[in-house]
Write an enzyme that holds these catalytic residues in place. Structure first.
Site, mmCIF file in Angstrom:
data_model
loop_
_atom_site.group_PDB
_atom_site.id
_atom_site.type_symbol
_atom_site.label_atom_id
_atom_site.label_comp_id
_atom_site.label_asym_id
_atom_site.label_seq_id
_atom_site.Cartn_x
_atom_site.Cartn_y
_atom_site.Cartn_z
ATOM 1 N N SER A 1 -16.043 -21.938 28.096
ATOM 2 C CA SER A 1 -16.847 -22.828 27.250
ATOM 3 C C SER A 1 -17.266 -24.079 28.006
ATOM 4 O O SER A 1 -17.970 -24.921 27.461
ATOM 5 C CB SER A 1 -16.051 -23.215 26.005
ATOM 6 N N ASN B 1 -4.811 -26.420 21.499
ATOM 7 C CA ASN B 1 -5.221 -26.204 20.108
ATOM 8 C C ASN B 1 -5.336 -27.521 19.339
ATOM 9 O O ASN B 1 -6.326 -27.746 18.634
ATOM 10 C CB ASN B 1 -4.238 -25.261 19.409
ATOM 11 N N THR C 1 -46.520 -31.493 -10.878
ATOM 12 C CA THR C 1 -45.455 -30.516 -11.115
ATOM 13 C C THR C 1 -46.144 -29.173 -10.932
ATOM 14 O O THR C 1 -47.329 -29.037 -11.267
ATOM 15 C CB THR C 1 -44.859 -30.632 -12.535
ATOM 16 N N HIS C 2 -45.458 -28.232 -10.351
ATOM 17 C CA HIS C 2 -46.063 -26.938 -10.001
ATOM 18 C C HIS C 2 -47.275 -27.111 -9.088
ATOM 19 O O HIS C 2 -48.176 -26.281 -9.087
ATOM 20 C CB HIS C 2 -46.485 -26.158 -11.254
ATOM 21 N N SER D 1 -56.130 -28.355 19.156
ATOM 22 C CA SER D 1 -56.147 -26.909 19.285
ATOM 23 C C SER D 1 -56.841 -26.567 20.596
ATOM 24 O O SER D 1 -57.750 -27.270 21.020
ATOM 25 C CB SER D 1 -56.906 -26.318 18.102
ATOM 26 N N LYS E 1 -59.655 -30.097 15.690
ATOM 27 C CA LYS E 1 -58.352 -30.070 15.019
ATOM 28 C C LYS E 1 -57.398 -31.162 15.466
ATOM 29 O O LYS E 1 -57.332 -31.518 16.641
ATOM 30 C CB LYS E 1 -57.684 -28.723 15.310
ATOM 31 N N ASN F 1 -53.476 -31.221 14.540
ATOM 32 C CA ASN F 1 -52.464 -30.481 13.783
ATOM 33 C C ASN F 1 -51.180 -31.284 13.623
ATOM 34 O O ASN F 1 -50.739 -31.935 14.566
ATOM 35 C CB ASN F 1 -52.157 -29.161 14.480
ATOM 36 N N GLU G 1 -44.439 -30.067 11.016
ATOM 37 C CA GLU G 1 -44.261 -28.610 10.951
ATOM 38 C C GLU G 1 -42.999 -28.178 11.683
ATOM 39 O O GLU G 1 -42.234 -27.336 11.205
ATOM 40 C CB GLU G 1 -45.477 -27.899 11.552
ATOM 41 N N TYR H 1 -4.617 -21.119 14.957
ATOM 42 C CA TYR H 1 -5.772 -21.152 15.860
ATOM 43 C C TYR H 1 -6.151 -19.753 16.322
ATOM 44 O O TYR H 1 -5.297 -18.928 16.642
ATOM 45 C CB TYR H 1 -5.465 -22.019 17.098
ATOM 46 N N GLN I 1 -13.730 -21.475 19.250
ATOM 47 C CA GLN I 1 -14.515 -21.995 20.364
ATOM 48 C C GLN I 1 -16.018 -21.903 20.058
ATOM 49 O O GLN I 1 -16.808 -22.664 20.599
ATOM 50 C CB GLN I 1 -14.179 -21.202 21.633
HETATM 51 N N1 ARG Z 1 -11.863 -23.958 24.554
HETATM 52 C C1 ARG Z 1 -11.000 -23.760 23.443
HETATM 53 C C2 ARG Z 1 -11.741 -24.011 22.136
HETATM 54 O O1 ARG Z 1 -12.795 -24.523 22.191
HETATM 55 C C3 ARG Z 1 -9.843 -24.697 23.532
HETATM 56 C C4 ARG Z 1 -8.616 -24.208 22.820
HETATM 57 C C5 ARG Z 1 -8.090 -23.042 23.499
HETATM 58 N N2 ARG Z 1 -6.833 -22.671 22.966
HETATM 59 C C6 ARG Z 1 -6.316 -21.463 23.237
HETATM 60 N N3 ARG Z 1 -5.160 -21.229 22.691
HETATM 61 N N4 ARG Z 1 -6.930 -20.575 23.959
HETATM 62 O O2 ARG Z 1 -11.308 -23.671 21.061
#
Ligand code: ARG
Length: 482
Positions: free
Chosen positions: A30, A117, A162-163, A290, A296, A298, A303, A330, A335
């Site tokens: 991550s 965790n 309304t509507h 455009s 145009k 836009n 949007e 956990y 993640q």
């Molecule tokens: N990168 C993990 C997360 O975002 C951190 C916690 C990982 N804990 C574990 N027991 N693998 O949740």
């Protein structure tokens, strides 16, 4: 120098007989998105380490080393020198490994009484808390911008729909203040989410708490996880603390509502900007041309805001589904909370910033005034209000004041509207003799009731569109937002 965390597979190495494949490493890592939690991660580590030292769990020398090392890491990350490693999986292991490289054993002691965790749950909460503060400030800015525009247009008459059918005339300011109410509730929701986000998971360790004599309250205080009275706010069940992400979900729900309000405003701006309405103009910097049709302009920004609402609502669905079915405590599923949460925050902040500017304009330092905000075509609005018998209800109310039951008055006015529409004219264009044909109680004073101004001023219930009421609301908002 090598250390235990240099390679992730070595962080828990003894048990493992084969390394992860590159694909699995990439799949499970991550670090390339959670590195943006680094400041919160370091703040959490500093608070944890300081507490470990005051509790005598680590030495004063270790605490000094940890501070020095994390200071160095802070500078390296800020200056872009820090080398993030995929092998070290996430922001937590990257920083801890580098700390150990820098300060040796003290770095290895930092994780005493802690698990990733409770660490990650703390980081996300700290990070989100600060983002909520930034978003709350932007919500105030947007409300102020709307109130300022409203204040200049209290007497501008817009057909209320309304509507999407012309219903009754309303003050343009009143219409804008409807959005102020929405964004005010959004801000309340953000403040409420903040209270539940600002609670400390650290001390929960992996799931069950820890054997070390941690002082959780001290850590909470160091991290500003306190209520209005300064009382430390702790997550009170270790299993819950490391596993639930409901604070992220409710934040995303609150963010979705902000986006939905923005999306409704966008939809109206888009309609109002179309040639068929021509009620408002937004500055060219929010529009595009455009490539084929030279005439145009836009409304790309409104949007896109309307479109990005779908993306934020999608993140809410993603997070809800992520949580569903997870057993305590956990699980690695969690993640997956980060990318939707980060994208929600980014999308919301950018959208709010752009809307503040698009609605209210930018401060011109030379004039000391805001310029380039929304421009209003009062004449087009008023003309549109003139069509569609916007004051038909006023004629019914007029007859009620003359003693008729409302249902009878309603029926009589329906006949009058029908007659006016066969003559292709407004109710107020019908001569008195014709109007009296519908009911003899109708007198010359009916024309006052049938005028747009008369209709507007007559709606003076609290929260109604009468200009005097609208001015009171503007005053209230100004005090509230000061
Ligand atoms: N990168 C993990 C997360 O975002 C951190 C916690 C990982 N804990 C574990 N027991 N693998 O949740």
């Amino acid at each position: 120098m090598t250390n235990q965390l240099d390679k992730k597979s070595q962080a828990w190495s003894a048990l493992f007989s084969e390394p992860m494949s590159e694909l699995v490493k990439r799949y499970t890592a991550s670090v390339f998105f959670d590195q943006r939690l680094w400041r919160a991660d370091i703040a959490g580590s500093l608070a944890h380490a300081q507490m470990l030292a005051t509790q005598g769990i680590i030495s004063a020398a270790d605490w000094a080393d940890i501070q020095r090392g994390l200071g160095q890491i802070t500078r390296d990350i800020e200056s872009g020198q820090f080398e993030w490693q995929l092998d070290l999986e996430d922001v937590h292991l990257n920083i801890e490994a580098r700390l150990t490289q820098l300060v040796g054993d003290a770095g290895k002691r930092l994780h005493t009484g802690r698990s990733r965790n409770d660490q990650v749950a703390t980081d996300v909460r700290l990070w989100l808390r600060d983002e909520i503060d930034a978003i709350s400030a932007l919500l105030v800015d947007l409300q102020r911008a709307l109130v300022d525009v409203a204040n200049r247009h209290v007497d501008v008459i817009l057909p209320g729909f309304t509507h999407l059918q012309v219903a009754q005339p309303v003050s343009f300011a009143h219409h804008l203040l409807a959005y102020v109410e929405m964004f005010a509730r959004d801000a309340e929701r953000m403040a409420d989410v903040r209270r539940r986000t600002n609670r400390l998971p650290l001390g929960s360790a992996a799931l069950a708490g820890t054997t070390y004599p941690l002082d959780r309250e001290q850590v909470a205080k160091l991290l500003g996880m306190v209520d209005e009275q300064g009382q430390p706010q702790l997550c009170m069940n270790s299993l819950d603390a490391v596993s639930d992400r409901d604070f992220a979900i409710e934040f995303t729900a609150a963010a979705s509502l902000v986006m939905i309000h923005i999306s409704r405003l966008s939809e109206e701006l888009i309609l109002w900007m179309s040639q068929n309405f021509a009620f408002v103009r937004i500055a060219d910097r929010f529009t595009t041309g455009s490539s084929i049709m030279p005439q145009k302009k836009n409304p790309d920004v409104p949007e896109l805001a309307r479109g990005k609402t779908g993306r934020v609502v999608g993140h809410l669905m993603g997070l809800l589904t992520l949580m569903k079915g997870q057993p305590l405590a956990y699980n690695k599923d969690n993640q997956e909370d980060k990318e939707p949460l980060f994208d929600t925050v980014d999308t919301l902040k950018d959208t709010l910033r752009i809307f503040c500017d698009m609605v209210g304009g930018q401060l011109n330092p030379a004039t000391g005034r805001k310029e380039g905000g929304i421009e209003v075509n009062a004449q087009a609005m008023e003309q549109a209000a003139q069509r569609g018998y916007a004051t038909a209800t006023d004629l019914a109310d007029y007859l009620v004041k003359k003693g008729l039951p409302f249902r009878d008055a309603h029926e009589i006015v329906a006949h009058a509207v029908r007659a006016a529409s066969t003559h292709a004219c407004d109710l107020a264009d019908l001569p008195l003799s014709v109007l009296q044909g519908f009911h003899p109680a109708i007198g010359q004073d009916v024309y006052e009731a049938l005028s747009l101004q008369g209709s507007l001023h007559a709606r003076h219930t609290v929260g109604g569109t009468a200009p005097a009421q609208v001015r009171q609301q503007i005053e209230r908002h100004r005090l509230r937002l000061a």
